[in-house]
Design a protein around this motif. Structure first.
Motif, mmCIF file in Angstrom:
data_model
loop_
_atom_site.group_PDB
_atom_site.id
_atom_site.type_symbol
_atom_site.label_atom_id
_atom_site.label_comp_id
_atom_site.label_asym_id
_atom_site.label_seq_id
_atom_site.Cartn_x
_atom_site.Cartn_y
_atom_site.Cartn_z
ATOM 1 N N ASP A 90 0.823 -1.250 0.119
ATOM 2 C CA ASP A 90 -0.025 0.064 -0.071
ATOM 3 C C ASP A 90 0.876 1.267 -0.061
ATOM 4 N N LEU A 91 1.906 1.409 0.859
ATOM 5 C CA LEU A 91 2.894 2.414 0.867
ATOM 6 C C LEU A 91 3.382 2.673 -0.726
ATOM 7 N N ARG A 92 3.836 1.566 -1.097
ATOM 8 C CA ARG A 92 4.396 1.751 -2.540
ATOM 9 C C ARG A 92 3.496 2.351 -3.434
ATOM 10 N N LYS A 93 2.081 1.758 -3.591
ATOM 11 C CA LYS A 93 0.987 2.450 -4.187
ATOM 12 C C LYS A 93 0.964 3.929 -4.146
ATOM 13 N N ARG A 94 0.922 4.200 -2.714
ATOM 14 C CA ARG A 94 0.849 5.711 -2.651
ATOM 15 C C ARG A 94 2.093 6.535 -2.760
ATOM 16 N N MET A 95 3.168 6.061 -2.799
ATOM 17 C CA MET A 95 4.240 6.873 -3.171
ATOM 18 C C MET A 95 4.485 7.294 -4.723
ATOM 19 N N ALA A 97 1.791 7.036 -6.705
ATOM 20 C CA ALA A 97 0.614 7.678 -7.074
ATOM 21 C C ALA A 97 1.040 9.344 -6.939
ATOM 22 N N ARG A 98 1.895 9.491 -6.038
ATOM 23 C CA ARG A 98 2.402 10.986 -5.688
ATOM 24 C C ARG A 98 3.483 11.446 -6.875
#
Length: 102
Positions: A90-95, A97-98
Motif C-alpha cells: 500500500d505504501l508503494r502504491k501511495r508513493m 501515485a504521488r
C-alpha cells in the motif's frame, strides 16, 4: 539492582517537608546531580516525589513508549493488524501515485 539495594537507595532520599523548605536550593542541585527522585514526607507520611526536569522528561518518554506498546499488543490481541507485506505494498502504491508524470 536488587530490591534491597533500591529500597536502601530510596530510603536515603526520603526527607521531611521541613528539610525541603530549609534546603530548597541544595535539594534542587542534588536532584540535578544525582538524577534520583526525592520523597517528601509530611507528618511522617510520604506525600510527594520531586525530581529534576531531565529525569521527569525521560520518565514521561518511557511511559509514552510503554503506552504505545500496550496499545499495539491490544490491537494484535483483538485482531486489528495487517501483514507487513500488505502495508508495504500500500505504501508503494501511495508513493507511486504521488510521483509526477515525466
Amino acid at each position: 539492582m536488587s530490591s534491597n539495594e533500591r529500597s536502601m537507595k530510596y530510603s536515603s532520599r526520603i526527607k521531611p517537608i521541613s528539610y525541603l523548605k530549609a534546603n530548597a536550593a541544595k535539594v534542587i542541585r542534588g536532584l540535578a546531580e544525582s538524577g534520583e527522585p526525592m520523597i517528601i514526607t509530611q507528618n511522617g507520611e510520604a506525600t510527594a516525589v520531586i525530581q529534576d526536569v531531565a529525569s521527569y522528561e525521560r520518565t514521561q518518554e518511557t511511559l509514552a513508549l510503554l503506552k504505545i506498546l500496550a496499545l499495539g499488543n491490544k490491537n494484535v490481541e483483538e485482531g486489528h493488524y495487517r501483514p507487513a507485506k500488505a502495508v508495504f505494498a500500500d505504501l508503494r502504491k501511495r508513493m507511486n501515485a504521488r510521483k509526477p508524470a515525466k
